[in-house]
Design a protein around this motif. Sequence first.
Motif, PDB file in Angstrom:
ATOM      1  N   GLY A 121      36.925  38.955  48.250  1.00  0.00           N
ATOM      2  CA  GLY A 121      37.188  37.829  47.280  1.00  0.00           C
ATOM      3  C   GLY A 121      38.634  37.501  47.009  1.00  0.00           C
ATOM      4  O   GLY A 121      38.603  36.136  47.045  1.00  0.00           O
ATOM      5  N   GLU A 122      39.369  38.241  46.961  1.00  0.00           N
ATOM      6  CA  GLU A 122      40.851  37.788  46.980  1.00  0.00           C
ATOM      7  C   GLU A 122      41.178  36.924  48.098  1.00  0.00           C
ATOM      8  O   GLU A 122      42.039  35.997  47.888  1.00  0.00           O
ATOM      9  CB  GLU A 122      41.822  38.968  46.756  1.00  0.00           C
ATOM     10  CG  GLU A 122      41.685  39.874  45.296  1.00  0.00           C
ATOM     11  CD  GLU A 122      42.812  40.728  45.013  1.00  0.00           C
ATOM     12  OE1 GLU A 122      43.959  40.727  45.648  1.00  0.00           O
ATOM     13  OE2 GLU A 122      42.511  41.765  44.376  1.00  0.00           O
ATOM     14  N   SER A 123      40.659  37.209  49.357  1.00  0.00           N
ATOM     15  CA  SER A 123      41.085  36.407  50.630  1.00  0.00           C
ATOM     16  C   SER A 123      40.502  35.063  50.168  1.00  0.00           C
ATOM     17  O   SER A 123      41.071  33.995  50.513  1.00  0.00           O
ATOM     18  CB  SER A 123      40.832  37.115  51.835  1.00  0.00           C
ATOM     19  OG  SER A 123      39.186  37.048  51.722  1.00  0.00           O
ATOM     20  N   LEU A 124      39.202  34.935  49.547  1.00  0.00           N
ATOM     21  CA  LEU A 124      38.786  33.698  49.407  1.00  0.00           C
ATOM     22  C   LEU A 124      39.349  32.860  48.095  1.00  0.00           C
ATOM     23  O   LEU A 124      39.480  31.702  48.396  1.00  0.00           O
ATOM     24  CB  LEU A 124      37.115  33.957  48.983  1.00  0.00           C
ATOM     25  CG  LEU A 124      36.502  32.805  48.502  1.00  0.00           C
ATOM     26  CD1 LEU A 124      36.254  31.710  49.777  1.00  0.00           C
ATOM     27  CD2 LEU A 124      34.922  33.052  48.034  1.00  0.00           C
ATOM     28  N   VAL A 125      39.674  33.418  47.237  1.00  0.00           N
ATOM     29  CA  VAL A 125      40.564  32.995  45.971  1.00  0.00           C
ATOM     30  C   VAL A 125      41.839  32.342  46.561  1.00  0.00           C
ATOM     31  O   VAL A 125      42.369  31.169  46.436  1.00  0.00           O
ATOM     32  CB  VAL A 125      40.884  33.914  45.077  1.00  0.00           C
ATOM     33  CG1 VAL A 125      42.059  33.161  44.013  1.00  0.00           C
ATOM     34  CG2 VAL A 125      39.497  34.081  44.291  1.00  0.00           C
ATOM     35  N   GLY A 126      42.454  33.026  47.687  1.00  0.00           N
ATOM     36  CA  GLY A 126      43.798  32.600  48.536  1.00  0.00           C
ATOM     37  C   GLY A 126      43.495  31.241  49.041  1.00  0.00           C
ATOM     38  O   GLY A 126      44.378  30.380  49.146  1.00  0.00           O
ATOM     39  N   ALA A 127      42.351  31.183  49.715  1.00  0.00           N
ATOM     40  CA  ALA A 127      42.060  30.024  50.260  1.00  0.00           C
ATOM     41  C   ALA A 127      41.693  28.855  49.424  1.00  0.00           C
ATOM     42  O   ALA A 127      41.819  27.544  49.815  1.00  0.00           O
ATOM     43  CB  ALA A 127      40.789  30.176  51.140  1.00  0.00           C
TER      44      ALA A 127
ATOM     45  N   LEU B 231      38.819  34.797  37.664  1.00  0.00           N
ATOM     46  CA  LEU B 231      39.075  36.445  38.337  1.00  0.00           C
ATOM     47  C   LEU B 231      40.296  36.322  38.993  1.00  0.00           C
ATOM     48  O   LEU B 231      40.731  37.662  39.181  1.00  0.00           O
ATOM     49  CB  LEU B 231      37.619  36.612  39.039  1.00  0.00           C
ATOM     50  CG  LEU B 231      36.716  37.185  38.084  1.00  0.00           C
ATOM     51  CD1 LEU B 231      35.309  37.346  39.086  1.00  0.00           C
ATOM     52  CD2 LEU B 231      36.775  37.860  37.016  1.00  0.00           C
ATOM     53  N   GLY B 232      40.816  35.134  39.722  1.00  0.00           N
ATOM     54  CA  GLY B 232      41.991  35.517  40.554  1.00  0.00           C
ATOM     55  C   GLY B 232      43.145  35.763  39.574  1.00  0.00           C
ATOM     56  O   GLY B 232      44.215  36.444  40.258  1.00  0.00           O
ATOM     57  N   ASP B 233      43.242  35.647  38.268  1.00  0.00           N
ATOM     58  CA  ASP B 233      44.250  36.246  37.470  1.00  0.00           C
ATOM     59  C   ASP B 233      44.101  37.756  37.084  1.00  0.00           C
ATOM     60  O   ASP B 233      44.980  38.289  36.556  1.00  0.00           O
ATOM     61  CB  ASP B 233      44.090  35.267  35.997  1.00  0.00           C
ATOM     62  CG  ASP B 233      44.565  34.094  36.164  1.00  0.00           C
ATOM     63  OD1 ASP B 233      45.042  33.512  37.205  1.00  0.00           O
ATOM     64  OD2 ASP B 233      43.965  33.075  35.222  1.00  0.00           O
ATOM     65  N   GLY B 234      43.074  38.425  37.590  1.00  0.00           N
ATOM     66  CA  GLY B 234      42.772  39.812  37.281  1.00  0.00           C
ATOM     67  C   GLY B 234      41.289  39.742  36.748  1.00  0.00           C
ATOM     68  O   GLY B 234      40.667  39.041  36.246  1.00  0.00           O
ATOM     69  N   PRO B 235      41.037  41.325  36.653  1.00  0.00           N
ATOM     70  CA  PRO B 235      39.608  41.604  36.173  1.00  0.00           C
ATOM     71  C   PRO B 235      39.492  40.924  34.857  1.00  0.00           C
ATOM     72  O   PRO B 235      40.360  41.022  33.754  1.00  0.00           O
ATOM     73  CB  PRO B 235      39.760  43.074  36.222  1.00  0.00           C
ATOM     74  CG  PRO B 235      40.765  43.430  36.980  1.00  0.00           C
ATOM     75  CD  PRO B 235      41.670  42.457  36.745  1.00  0.00           C
ATOM     76  N   LYS B 236      38.255  40.689  34.606  1.00  0.00           N
ATOM     77  CA  LYS B 236      37.774  40.210  33.032  1.00  0.00           C
ATOM     78  C   LYS B 236      36.432  40.853  32.855  1.00  0.00           C
ATOM     79  O   LYS B 236      35.609  41.185  33.500  1.00  0.00           O
ATOM     80  CB  LYS B 236      37.751  38.486  33.176  1.00  0.00           C
ATOM     81  CG  LYS B 236      38.736  37.973  33.454  1.00  0.00           C
ATOM     82  CD  LYS B 236      39.016  36.656  32.857  1.00  0.00           C
ATOM     83  CE  LYS B 236      40.240  35.952  33.009  1.00  0.00           C
ATOM     84  NZ  LYS B 236      41.357  36.585  33.621  1.00  0.00           N
TER      85      LYS B 236
ATOM     86  N   THR C 140      36.907  41.681  44.788  1.00  0.00           N
ATOM     87  CA  THR C 140      37.119  42.496  45.873  1.00  0.00           C
ATOM     88  C   THR C 140      38.291  42.286  46.713  1.00  0.00           C
ATOM     89  O   THR C 140      38.783  40.886  46.658  1.00  0.00           O
ATOM     90  CB  THR C 140      35.730  42.774  46.809  1.00  0.00           C
ATOM     91  OG1 THR C 140      35.608  41.445  47.228  1.00  0.00           O
ATOM     92  CG2 THR C 140      34.712  43.144  45.842  1.00  0.00           C
ATOM     93  N   PRO C 141      38.842  42.753  47.756  1.00  0.00           N
ATOM     94  CA  PRO C 141      39.798  42.374  48.857  1.00  0.00           C
ATOM     95  C   PRO C 141      39.149  41.207  49.430  1.00  0.00           C
ATOM     96  O   PRO C 141      40.033  40.127  49.694  1.00  0.00           O
ATOM     97  CB  PRO C 141      40.104  43.488  49.636  1.00  0.00           C
ATOM     98  CG  PRO C 141      39.856  44.818  48.776  1.00  0.00           C
ATOM     99  CD  PRO C 141      38.754  44.325  48.017  1.00  0.00           C
TER     100      PRO C 141
ATOM    101  N   HIS D 143      29.631  40.413  48.046  1.00  0.00           N
ATOM    102  CA  HIS D 143      30.841  41.307  48.160  1.00  0.00           C
ATOM    103  C   HIS D 143      32.068  40.580  47.951  1.00  0.00           C
ATOM    104  O   HIS D 143      33.264  40.940  48.399  1.00  0.00           O
ATOM    105  CB  HIS D 143      30.829  42.002  49.491  1.00  0.00           C
ATOM    106  CG  HIS D 143      29.568  42.513  49.983  1.00  0.00           C
ATOM    107  ND1 HIS D 143      29.277  43.933  49.442  1.00  0.00           N
ATOM    108  CD2 HIS D 143      28.893  42.311  50.914  1.00  0.00           C
ATOM    109  CE1 HIS D 143      28.207  44.326  50.078  1.00  0.00           C
ATOM    110  NE2 HIS D 143      27.891  43.188  50.828  1.00  0.00           N
ATOM    111  N   ILE D 144      31.923  39.490  46.943  1.00  0.00           N
ATOM    112  CA  ILE D 144      33.092  38.770  46.445  1.00  0.00           C
ATOM    113  C   ILE D 144      33.721  39.302  45.264  1.00  0.00           C
ATOM    114  O   ILE D 144      34.751  39.369  45.056  1.00  0.00           O
ATOM    115  CB  ILE D 144      32.761  37.221  46.475  1.00  0.00           C
ATOM    116  CG1 ILE D 144      32.153  36.621  47.622  1.00  0.00           C
ATOM    117  CG2 ILE D 144      33.902  36.222  45.889  1.00  0.00           C
ATOM    118  CD1 ILE D 144      33.307  36.504  48.681  1.00  0.00           C
ATOM    119  N   VAL D 145      32.887  39.631  44.388  1.00  0.00           N
ATOM    120  CA  VAL D 145      33.064  40.184  42.936  1.00  0.00           C
ATOM    121  C   VAL D 145      32.548  41.739  42.759  1.00  0.00           C
ATOM    122  O   VAL D 145      31.466  41.997  43.351  1.00  0.00           O
ATOM    123  CB  VAL D 145      32.368  39.412  41.913  1.00  0.00           C
ATOM    124  CG1 VAL D 145      32.597  40.109  40.646  1.00  0.00           C
ATOM    125  CG2 VAL D 145      33.271  38.116  41.834  1.00  0.00           C
ATOM    126  N   LEU D 146      33.440  42.659  42.066  1.00  0.00           N
ATOM    127  CA  LEU D 146      32.737  43.909  41.997  1.00  0.00           C
ATOM    128  C   LEU D 146      32.451  44.105  40.460  1.00  0.00           C
ATOM    129  O   LEU D 146      33.197  43.690  39.739  1.00  0.00           O
ATOM    130  CB  LEU D 146      34.098  45.079  42.260  1.00  0.00           C
ATOM    131  CG  LEU D 146      33.686  46.419  42.008  1.00  0.00           C
ATOM    132  CD1 LEU D 146      32.748  46.913  42.948  1.00  0.00           C
ATOM    133  CD2 LEU D 146      35.140  46.967  42.392  1.00  0.00           C
TER     134      LEU D 146
END
Length: 109
Positions: free
Chosen positions: A78-84, A23-28, A75-76, A56-59
């Motif tokens: 979730g994006e911060s988690l993927v960054g980690a 999902l870090g590559d974009g919505p699927k 979600t934003p 509240h990680i995925v919408l």
Amino acid sequence: MCGLDAALRVVGGKWKPLILFFLGDGPKRYGALKRCVRGVSDKMLIQQLKELEAHHIVLRTDHQEIPPRVDYALTPFGESLVGALRPLCMWGEANTETIAEALDETGKA
């Protein structure tokens, strides 16, 4: 509770990190995500997505169309988690051979 414990409660398990990575590559859509996360059953993927949505990680977006069309996106938060998680992914890629050898030695490959 330390920060690592808190993070692992949200992302723990075999499938969640992979779901988040793709999902870090974009919505699927569900089908595309299922093709990315090879080996996961429908039941498990649905369960993991529901848990990630509850945290509240995925919408999940239901477009209310026929045939049904549902998208999953980070979600934003979730994006911060993927960054980690990205540095861990890079570490895994850089050490694939050593990891494979260690798993072979312990019989967990």
